[in-house]
Scaffold this active site. Structure first.
Site, short mmCIF file in Angstrom:
data_model
loop_
_atom_site.label_atom_id
_atom_site.label_comp_id
_atom_site.label_asym_id
_atom_site.label_seq_id
_atom_site.Cartn_x
_atom_site.Cartn_y
_atom_site.Cartn_z
N PRO A 1 0.85 -1.20 0.00
CA PRO A 1 0.00 0.00 0.00
C PRO A 1 0.88 1.24 0.00
CG PRO A 1 0.12 -0.94 2.21
CD PRO A 1 0.86 -1.88 1.30
N VAL B 1 0.75 5.39 -0.44
CA VAL B 1 -0.10 6.57 -0.49
C VAL B 1 0.10 7.30 -1.82
CG1 VAL B 1 -0.61 8.80 0.57
CG2 VAL B 1 -0.09 6.82 2.01
N CYS C 1 2.86 2.81 9.68
CA CYS C 1 3.27 4.11 9.13
C CYS C 1 4.02 4.92 10.19
CB CYS C 1 2.06 4.88 8.64
SG CYS C 1 2.49 6.50 7.93
N LYS D 1 -0.85 -4.62 9.34
CA LYS D 1 0.53 -4.39 8.91
C LYS D 1 1.27 -3.69 10.04
CE LYS D 1 3.27 -2.70 4.98
NZ LYS D 1 4.31 -1.94 5.68
#
Length: 389
Positions: free
Chosen positions: A26, A28, A109, A150
């Site tokens: 993933p 952004v 993140c 994650k």
């Protein structure tokens, strides 16, 4: 109706073939449906959407249209959300249920804004909250709908192992583990020993992530840590053909990217189209060519440059995209209506407001300030204006 894929069966098939899933991370702004379709032509088995803020997705129709789009062929697909409350996570997951094969909670993140707002790596210090979020999805959506998390490694591997074991007990279907801690940078070496310890401690599939630039890197990581999947991020952005064994972006890949834009030019912004090509051509164009290409500003000038300098042998590139028909996503009103207004004080949708609740039966003559104070809080800063804004 959109085709669905069982994520668990996907892992089982790879295991039966004594192989691993090749996964596109993933990213952004970059893991849009066109790029997901592109990499699936070059060996990718599973794709994630970009990280999406669950509360914004529920509250804002513009966020839904800009952050998520899909096609009939866009499967297997995991939608990744950033969330720190089960209310927003569950409702956001319900909104995408018909269009995806599972949802993923981002706890990896490390960006400052995410940490400040309690997302991403900030959740690693609150494993009980992560478990609550997972349990909420498992109890509110069908069990064949995958839920995953994650994470990054913690400095103490024992704590990472404990967290993963807790998540397994909560019913998570698989985990993605980034082999670096939240404070490490992208250039730092990943902790393969730590990854291996985590993988050996649970009985659910683990996707290993970090430092993948080539297919050889992925193969070596799989052999070393015995994971069930390998995820690539920046490496696949620079070379979408990474998992096919290509050492740099194939010209056929560039042509496919151009063709997908031509299918529906309104579905992809110029910035997205151009940025992807800037990454893809990093190892293809010369330094002088990059100076020119990186400053092009329209679809027409970009395509003209590519045809003149790269795709001059276009006729020999027998490639066809399989983007498929775009799905007109319809989101249940009974869910979106709950999020039609947002409390300015706590930031939550007013139906899940955690500070004050307006009470129309109480009035002190100041209509716009009539509200009930929550005894657990030391302030009262919610007005009727907040509820309808």
């Amino acid at each position: 109706m959109k085709t669905r894929t069982s994520i668990i069966e996907l892992f089982d098939q790879a295991k039966t073939n004594e192989n691993y899933l090749k996964v596109c991370a993933p990213m952004v702004r970059y893991s849009k449906v066109q790029f997901r379709t592109l990499v699936k032509n070059y060996g990718v088995d599973l794709c994630f959407t970009p990280m999406i803020l669950a509360d914004s997705f529920c509250q804002n129709s513009k966020a839904r249209s800009s952050e998520f789009s899909t096609t009939l062929n866009d499967t297997p697909l995991i939608v990744q959300f950033a969330a720190n409350s089960s209310d927003a996570f569950v409702d956001a997951s319900k909104l995408v249920y018909s269009y995806a094969d599972g949802v993923d909670l981002n706890c990896g993140c490390p960006q400052k804004w995410a940490m400040k707002d309690g997302y991403g790596c900030a959740l690693l210090s609150k494993p009980e909250t992560i478990c609550e979020l997972v349990k909420a999805i498992k109890s509110n959506l069908p069990h064949n709908f995958s839920v995953s998390v994650k994470i990054r490694l913690l400095k103490e591997i024992k704590k990472t192992i404990s967290m993963c074991q807790q998540l397994e007990k909560c019913g998570v279907n698989f985990l993605t583990v980034h082999g670096r801690t939240p404070t490490q940078k992208s250039g730092d070496k990943i902790d393969t020993m730590g990854l291996q310890e985590v993988i050996e401690s649970v009985n659910i599939p683990i996707i290993a992530n970090g430092g993948i630039k080539t297919l050889e890197d992925a193969d070596n990581l799989y052999q070393e840590v015995k994971c069930n999947g390998v995820m690539a991020a920046s490496g696949i952005l620079t070379n979408p053909g990474l998992f096919s064994g290509a050492t740099k972006t194939p010209l056929s890949c560039v042509k496919l990217w151009m063709d997908m834009k031509d299918k529906d030019v309104d579905s992809i912004s110029f910035q997205c189209y151009h940025h992807h090509l800037v990454f893809m051509l990093e190892k293809v164009l010369s330094k002088q060519q990059k100076l020119v290409f990186n400053h092009l500003s329209t679809f027409e000038t970009v395509d003209k440059y590519l045809y003149e300098h790269l795709i001059n042998c276009m006729d020999s590139l027998d490639v066809k995209h399989n983007l498929g028909k775009f799905v007109d996503c319809e989101y249940p009103y009974e869910i979106t209506s709950k999020h039609s207004s947002k409390c300015r004080s706590c930031g939550n949708s007013t139906c899940y407001c955690i500070c004050n609740k307006y009470n129309s039966n109480i009035s002190d003559g100041k209509y716009f300030r009539s509200c009930v104070k929550d005894d657990s809080l030391d302030y009262m800063d919610c007005s009727i204006f907040d509820l309808v804004s």
